[in-house]
Scaffold this active site. Structure first.
Site, PDB file in Angstrom:
ATOM      1  N   LYS A  99       1.157  -1.249  -0.060  1.00  0.00           N
ATOM      2  CA  LYS A  99      -0.527   0.145  -0.290  1.00  0.00           C
ATOM      3  C   LYS A  99       0.858   1.316  -0.249  1.00  0.00           C
ATOM      4  O   LYS A  99       0.374   2.306  -0.794  1.00  0.00           O
ATOM      5  CB  LYS A  99      -1.059  -0.058   0.936  1.00  0.00           C
ATOM      6  CG  LYS A  99      -1.596   1.347   1.283  1.00  0.00           C
ATOM      7  CD  LYS A  99      -2.784   1.179   2.250  1.00  0.00           C
ATOM      8  CE  LYS A  99      -3.218   2.712   2.565  1.00  0.00           C
ATOM      9  NZ  LYS A  99      -3.822   2.832   4.187  1.00  0.00           N
ATOM     10  N   ASN A 100       1.549   1.177   0.995  1.00  0.00           N
ATOM     11  CA  ASN A 100       2.405   2.560   1.043  1.00  0.00           C
ATOM     12  C   ASN A 100       3.896   2.405   0.436  1.00  0.00           C
ATOM     13  O   ASN A 100       4.005   3.804  -0.180  1.00  0.00           O
ATOM     14  CB  ASN A 100       2.896   2.666   2.317  1.00  0.00           C
ATOM     15  CG  ASN A 100       1.493   2.968   3.731  1.00  0.00           C
ATOM     16  OD1 ASN A 100       1.198   4.049   3.104  1.00  0.00           O
ATOM     17  ND2 ASN A 100       1.276   1.533   3.948  1.00  0.00           N
TER      18      ASN A 100
END
Length: 171
Positions: A99-100
């Site tokens: 996600k990051n």
């Protein structure tokens, strides 16, 4: 898990490893990975953590793995050995990295990279001679560069960015 490390450590004491290709790891999604499958490419082995000041290096590791895919395989080893900075489960770590930072490079399952329960691979890596330094890992995001024959050729402390000339010049 701890008993598996002890068995592997006992086997390696009787038959010391000659290079990293004699090791297998478990990926973050539970699959066995023989490091020998990477013969002919360099490996960059990095102990990682999701709540560290160096966590932003995941982006650089991803960039390096994409830009130099023909030369090097990046493998991240999440570890909670330093400051409790990797408290999550394998699923949480994998989700965080995707996600990051868009991580697609290989992540190993959460491992110990220091102390009494150090994984056999990291025990081997921290004891191997190289032109830089030997000994225990000091913090998250230390990097071990392995040549195409499975030998440790360089080691970098945490502050060395993955895309730095110091590191990429060794690829």
């Amino acid at each position: 898990m701890k008993s598996l490390f002890l068995v592997l450590a006992a086997v390696l004491m009787v038959n010391p490893a000659e290079n990293v290709y004699q090791f297998s790891i478990t990926s973050i999604d539970g699959k066995k990975v023989d490091l020998s499958q990477f013969k002919g490419k360099k490996l960059l082995i990095v102990n990682t953590a999701s709540k560290c000041g160096y966590t932003k290096q995941y982006a650089g590791l991803q960039e390096l793995s994409e830009k130099y895919a023909d030369k090097v395989v990046v493998i991240g080893f999440p570890a909670n050995n330093f400051g409790g900075q990797e408290p999550g489960s394998n699923d949480e770590i994998q989700g965080f990295c995707e996600k990051n930072f868009g991580v697609t490079f290989l992540l190993a399952e959460k491992s110990s990279v220091a102390g009494e329960d150090i994984s056999p691979l990291f025990k081997y890596l921290t004891e191997m001679e190289n032109p830089d330094f030997t000994g225990e890992i000091k913090w998250n995001f230390e990097k071990f560069l392995i040549d195409e024959q499975g030998n440790l050729i360089h080691r970098f402390r945490s502050k060395i960015e993955p895309m730095s000339a110091e590191l990429t010049g060794k690829l």
